[in-house]
Motif scaffolding. Structure first.
Motif, PDB file in Angstrom:
ATOM      1  N   PHE A   1       0.646  -1.395   0.256  1.00 44.95           N
ATOM      2  CA  PHE A   1      -0.009  -0.170  -0.347  1.00 44.95           C
ATOM      3  C   PHE A   1       0.859   0.980  -0.262  1.00 44.95           C
ATOM      4  O   PHE A   1       0.693   1.849   0.028  1.00 44.95           O
ATOM      5  CB  PHE A   1      -0.678   0.052   1.733  1.00 44.95           C
ATOM      6  N   LEU A   2       2.165   0.977   0.292  1.00 40.45           N
ATOM      7  CA  LEU A   2       3.173   2.497   0.159  1.00 40.45           C
ATOM      8  C   LEU A   2       3.456   3.203  -0.553  1.00 40.45           C
ATOM      9  O   LEU A   2       2.312   4.409  -0.860  1.00 40.45           O
ATOM     10  CB  LEU A   2       4.237   2.037   0.314  1.00 40.45           C
ATOM     11  N   CYS A   3       2.948   2.884  -2.211  1.00 39.42           N
ATOM     12  CA  CYS A   3       2.892   3.625  -3.160  1.00 39.42           C
ATOM     13  C   CYS A   3       2.644   2.603  -4.427  1.00 39.42           C
ATOM     14  O   CYS A   3       2.831   1.647  -4.915  1.00 39.42           O
ATOM     15  CB  CYS A   3       4.561   4.130  -3.968  1.00 39.42           C
ATOM     16  N   ASP A   4       2.709   3.378  -5.569  1.00 39.59           N
ATOM     17  CA  ASP A   4       2.105   2.399  -6.999  1.00 39.59           C
ATOM     18  C   ASP A   4       3.411   1.974  -7.857  1.00 39.59           C
ATOM     19  O   ASP A   4       3.331   1.448  -8.454  1.00 39.59           O
ATOM     20  CB  ASP A   4       1.690   3.921  -7.909  1.00 39.59           C
ATOM     21  N   THR A   5       4.735   1.901  -7.234  1.00 43.13           N
ATOM     22  CA  THR A   5       5.778   1.241  -7.357  1.00 43.13           C
ATOM     23  C   THR A   5       6.705   1.037  -6.153  1.00 43.13           C
ATOM     24  O   THR A   5       6.278   1.025  -4.786  1.00 43.13           O
ATOM     25  CB  THR A   5       7.117   1.983  -8.350  1.00 43.13           C
TER      26      THR A   5
END
Length: 378
Positions: free
Chosen positions: A256-260
């Motif tokens: 869930f941290l970022c999209d990469t």
């Protein structure tokens, strides 16, 4: 009648006091002996405790460069290939007049494990294995003394991050005196001699002119005082723009941290310094684990200040090999046959050539640490 009874009781008490007075020296000696005996027993117990502590201490093995190979229960052929090939390159590292030096010496007479410089450990999860599998692994450990079984871990791809976390905990508890840890897979061919040579000469800064054409790292000149020292090293082939898998083998349901993914060194092989090992091992209970252990390592170390993240094109650790170059320190995705061939080529060339035929299958990139991760790797 009462007078007679009182007189009789008085006579008995007087007789008892006379006996006590008569044997008082003997009683004193007995009491003293009792206390001396208790004291001696406590001393022996203390000695036993001290001896136990010494034995526990002796269980800790001293090694400067542990090499952790994540292996599978049924991959004995891969482990044997490593033992017969690149593990022997450790003999090129030796100590002379207190200095750790490199010299091509594949047929060294002294085992590198005796020098406490480099030792290879094959890490395998033991939970859920059959009696036959455990028996074979136990026999293999007796032959080679390099197999580490993690009892409470089922060995599977989904548990790789947990396997790495437990491995670092084991290193932290069972090994001492380590400077750096080299992590690799059992299908990686590793120039462990040259890695240790560079670490001894250039780590943790890795800023020497001799290797400048291979490495890129974040400069501190704009953000940190010039005299600030690196507190650790994280060295490998980095990626910062890898997309998060939504399905398939590498699916990350909990990401869930970022999209990469956060910048991480690809897992075919990388190097981390002792301080990072200690930090991760001591705080492991708080970490999230993801499907890939290398992605997890990137997350675990993301917040650490002033560690030197070094991208090196000599680490061929992507999902598919980029080919073969004489300067490579690691080649991932290699079969046992490939390993024997590379080792034979090295032996016949006295360490000068890794490849029978050099080739380029895919291009490398230098990591740009001065831009956003999504633009890092062109």
């Amino acid at each position: 009648m009462k007078t007679h009874l009182a007189h009789l009781m008085f006579s008995k008490r007087l007789s008892w006091l006379n006996s006590l007075n008569k044997y008082k020296n003997m009683i004193f000696v007995g009491v003293a002996a009792f206390y001396l005996g208790c004291s001696a027993t406590l001393s022996i117990m203390q000695m036993d405790c001290q001896c136990t502590a010494t034995k526990i201490q002796k269980m800790t093995e001293r090694v400067e460069y542990p090499v952790i190979v994540l292996s599978g229960p049924n991959n004995e052929d891969k482990r044997d290939a490593i033992r017969a090939t690149w593990a022997k390159l450790a003999n090129n590292i030796f100590v002379e007049n207190g200095e750790t030096l490199f010299k091509w010496n594949c047929n060294g007479t002294k085992s590198i494990s005796e020098l406490n410089i480099i030792k290879i450990y094959f890490i395998i999860g033991a939970a859920g294995l059959t009696d036959v599998q455990l028996s074979k692994l136990t026999a293999e450990q007796k032959r080679h003394n390099d197999v580490v079984l993690i009892d409470n871990l089922e060995d599977s791809y989904k548990n790789l991050a947990q396997k790495m976390l437990l491995t670092l905990t084991w290193v932290n508890e069972k090994l001492s005196g380590y400077k750096y840890l080299v992590k690799c897979d059992d299908d990686s061919f590793v120039r462990i001699d040259l890695i240790v040579k560079d670490l001894e000469a250039f780590g943790p800064d890795m800023s020497a002119l001799e290797i400048s054409k291979y490495v890129t790292f974040k400069s501190f000149q704009h953000t940190q005082p010039n005299n600030k020292k690196h507190r650790g090293l994280y060295w490998g082939y980095f990626d910062g723009r890898a997309r998060v898998y939504q399905s398939g083998k590498w699916q990350e349901q909990d990401w869930f941290l970022c999209d990469t993914y956060l910048p991480y060194a690809l897992g075919g092989a990388y190097v981390i310094s002792s301080g990072i090992i200690d930090y991760v091992a001591l705080n492991g209970q708080y970490y999230s684990t993801y499907r890939s252990e290398d992605v997890s390592m990137g997350v675990w170390t993301a917040a650490l200040d002033n560690i030197n993240r070094v991208h090196d094109i000599r680490f061929d650790t992507e999902w598919k090999s980029r080919g073969c170059d004489a300067h490579m320190l690691v080649r991932h995705k290699q079969t046992p046959k490939d390993m024997y061939e590379m080792y034979d080529t090295l032996v016949h060339s006295q360490g000068k050539s890794l490849c029978k035929n050099e080739s380029t299958v895919r291009k490398f990139y230098h990591y740009n640490w001065d831009v956003l991760p999504s633009k890092c790797c062109k």
